[in-house]
Design a protein around this motif. Structure first.
Motif, short mmCIF file in Angstrom:
data_model
loop_
_atom_site.label_atom_id
_atom_site.label_comp_id
_atom_site.label_asym_id
_atom_site.label_seq_id
_atom_site.Cartn_x
_atom_site.Cartn_y
_atom_site.Cartn_z
N TYR A 51 -11.65 -0.01 1.91
CA TYR A 51 -12.06 0.86 0.80
C TYR A 51 -10.94 1.04 -0.23
CZ TYR A 51 -16.12 2.21 3.58
OH TYR A 51 -17.28 2.22 4.31
N LEU A 52 -9.69 0.99 0.21
CA LEU A 52 -8.57 1.20 -0.69
C LEU A 52 -8.23 -0.04 -1.52
CD1 LEU A 52 -6.11 3.26 1.51
CD2 LEU A 52 -7.42 4.06 -0.45
N ILE A 53 -8.62 -1.20 -1.06
CA ILE A 53 -8.12 -2.41 -1.72
C ILE A 53 -9.17 -3.36 -2.27
CG2 ILE A 53 -5.96 -2.41 -0.43
CD1 ILE A 53 -7.27 -4.63 1.35
N ASN A 54 -10.44 -3.21 -1.89
CA ASN A 54 -11.40 -4.23 -2.33
C ASN A 54 -11.93 -4.03 -3.74
OD1 ASN A 54 -13.43 -2.31 -2.11
ND2 ASN A 54 -14.36 -3.20 -0.28
N GLY A 55 -11.65 -2.91 -4.37
CA GLY A 55 -12.02 -2.70 -5.77
C GLY A 55 -13.44 -2.25 -6.03
N THR A 56 -14.29 -2.20 -5.02
CA THR A 56 -15.67 -1.79 -5.26
C THR A 56 -15.82 -0.29 -5.45
OG1 THR A 56 -16.15 -1.61 -2.90
CG2 THR A 56 -16.60 -3.74 -3.94
N LYS A 57 -14.87 0.48 -4.95
CA LYS A 57 -14.93 1.94 -5.06
C LYS A 57 -13.94 2.48 -6.09
CE LYS A 57 -17.78 2.05 -1.58
NZ LYS A 57 -19.19 2.26 -1.76
N GLY A 58 -13.19 1.59 -6.73
CA GLY A 58 -12.15 1.96 -7.69
C GLY A 58 -10.90 1.16 -7.40
N LYS A 59 -9.88 1.39 -8.18
CA LYS A 59 -8.63 0.63 -8.04
C LYS A 59 -7.63 1.39 -7.18
CE LYS A 59 -9.12 -1.58 -12.49
NZ LYS A 59 -8.78 -1.47 -13.89
N GLY A 60 -7.01 0.64 -6.28
CA GLY A 60 -5.96 1.19 -5.44
C GLY A 60 -4.85 0.19 -5.28
N ARG A 61 -3.64 0.69 -5.10
CA ARG A 61 -2.48 -0.19 -4.93
C ARG A 61 -1.55 0.41 -3.89
NH1 ARG A 61 1.99 -2.07 -9.47
NH2 ARG A 61 3.41 -2.99 -7.96
N PHE A 62 -1.20 -0.41 -2.89
CA PHE A 62 -0.23 0.00 -1.88
C PHE A 62 1.13 0.15 -2.55
CE2 PHE A 62 3.12 -1.23 1.11
CZ PHE A 62 2.93 -0.27 2.09
N CYS A 63 1.81 1.26 -2.27
CA CYS A 63 3.13 1.51 -2.88
C CYS A 63 4.25 1.62 -1.86
CB CYS A 63 3.10 2.81 -3.68
SG CYS A 63 2.01 2.72 -5.08
N GLY A 64 3.93 1.96 -0.62
CA GLY A 64 4.99 2.08 0.36
C GLY A 64 4.58 2.89 1.56
N THR A 65 5.58 3.20 2.37
CA THR A 65 5.34 3.97 3.58
C THR A 65 6.23 5.21 3.56
OG1 THR A 65 7.04 2.75 4.80
CG2 THR A 65 4.77 1.92 4.94
N GLU A 98 0.94 5.76 4.85
CA GLU A 98 1.11 4.86 3.72
C GLU A 98 0.77 5.57 2.43
OE1 GLU A 98 -0.15 0.89 6.27
OE2 GLU A 98 -1.54 1.66 4.77
N ILE A 99 1.43 5.14 1.36
CA ILE A 99 1.24 5.73 0.04
C ILE A 99 0.52 4.72 -0.84
CG2 ILE A 99 2.41 6.68 -1.98
CD1 ILE A 99 4.85 7.12 0.05
N TYR A 100 -0.52 5.19 -1.52
CA TYR A 100 -1.30 4.37 -2.44
C TYR A 100 -1.40 5.07 -3.78
CZ TYR A 100 -2.67 1.50 1.48
OH TYR A 100 -2.63 0.66 2.57
N LEU A 101 -1.47 4.29 -4.83
CA LEU A 101 -1.86 4.81 -6.13
C LEU A 101 -3.33 4.48 -6.28
CD1 LEU A 101 1.01 3.98 -8.64
CD2 LEU A 101 0.42 6.17 -7.61
N VAL A 102 -4.13 5.47 -6.64
CA VAL A 102 -5.57 5.26 -6.78
C VAL A 102 -6.02 5.81 -8.13
CG1 VAL A 102 -5.94 5.38 -4.29
CG2 VAL A 102 -6.23 7.43 -5.66
N ASP A 103 -7.03 5.16 -8.71
CA ASP A 103 -7.57 5.67 -9.97
C ASP A 103 -8.55 6.81 -9.68
OD1 ASP A 103 -9.94 4.39 -9.12
OD2 ASP A 103 -9.94 2.94 -10.75
#
Length: 189
Positions: A51-65, A98-103
């Motif tokens: 859900y965080l990375i496939n783009g169908t629910k919005g944009k997400g990017r892994f940033c770190g731990t 884990e830390i993600y940036l999400v729209d």
């Protein structure tokens, strides 16, 4: 007083800026983003990570731990073995995740996915960053000088009293740790 957005606008529109293309590409790709800390089934290698990375629910990017700067009880509860971070600061362990940036679109999906605010509540907390993935220096958020980043986190005040008697974990990983109960996917319920 200048806002970050107005400063970036000046940089973007300044001729001959060597890193202008990188910033423009980052702003267009990610726009307004929020930092979210995940500690359970949304982490890499876990069943809901897609859900965080496939783009169908919005944009997400892994940033770190990182890990929480406060201790919390992380328990695995209910018949589907759901990880719950109980909102009892000072009890339990500093929890790894884990830390993600999400729209905004993905953040709204995460609110729905986490049944926020009924089951989980979204709060802003400090995360001590252990690894940061921004080698090209394009992210609009960064840990402070002490290595702390303010992130959204989903935890709960709506838990059953007997959950306090369950084992407390510092890291959710039933795949890598066979002693942890394995999560039951929503499709398998």
């Amino acid at each position: 007083m200048f806002s970050l957005r107005s400063c970036l606008s000046v940089i973007v529109h300044t001729p001959n800026s060597s890193w202008q293309k990188t910033i423009v590409r980052t702003i267009k790709q990610f726009g307004k983003m929020s930092a979210v800390f995940v500690y359970g089934t949304l982490k890499r290698g876990q069943p809901n990570h897609h859900y965080l990375i496939n783009g169908t629910k919005g944009k997400g990017r892994f940033c770190g731990t990182g890990h929480t700067t406060q201790k919390f009880p992380l328990v695995i509860a209910r018949k589907y073995n759901v990880p719950f971070l109980l909102h009892l600061p000072g009890t339990g362990h500093e929890v790894a995740g884990e830390i993600y940036l999400v729209d905004d679109q993905l953040l709204q999906f995460l609110d729905e996915f986490e049944s926020c605010p009924l089951l989980y509540q979204r709060r802003t907390i400090g995360i001590r960053v252990e690894q940061w993935e921004d080698k090209d220096n394009t992210l609009l958020v960064k840990p402070d000088v002490d290595g702390i980043l303010k992130c959204f986190l989903y935890n709960t005040t709506t838990y059953e009293e007997d959950w306090l008697k369950l084992p407390y974990y510092n890291n959710y990983d039933p795949i890598g740790n066979p002693d942890q109960p394995k999560y039951v996917l929503r499709e398998d319920r």
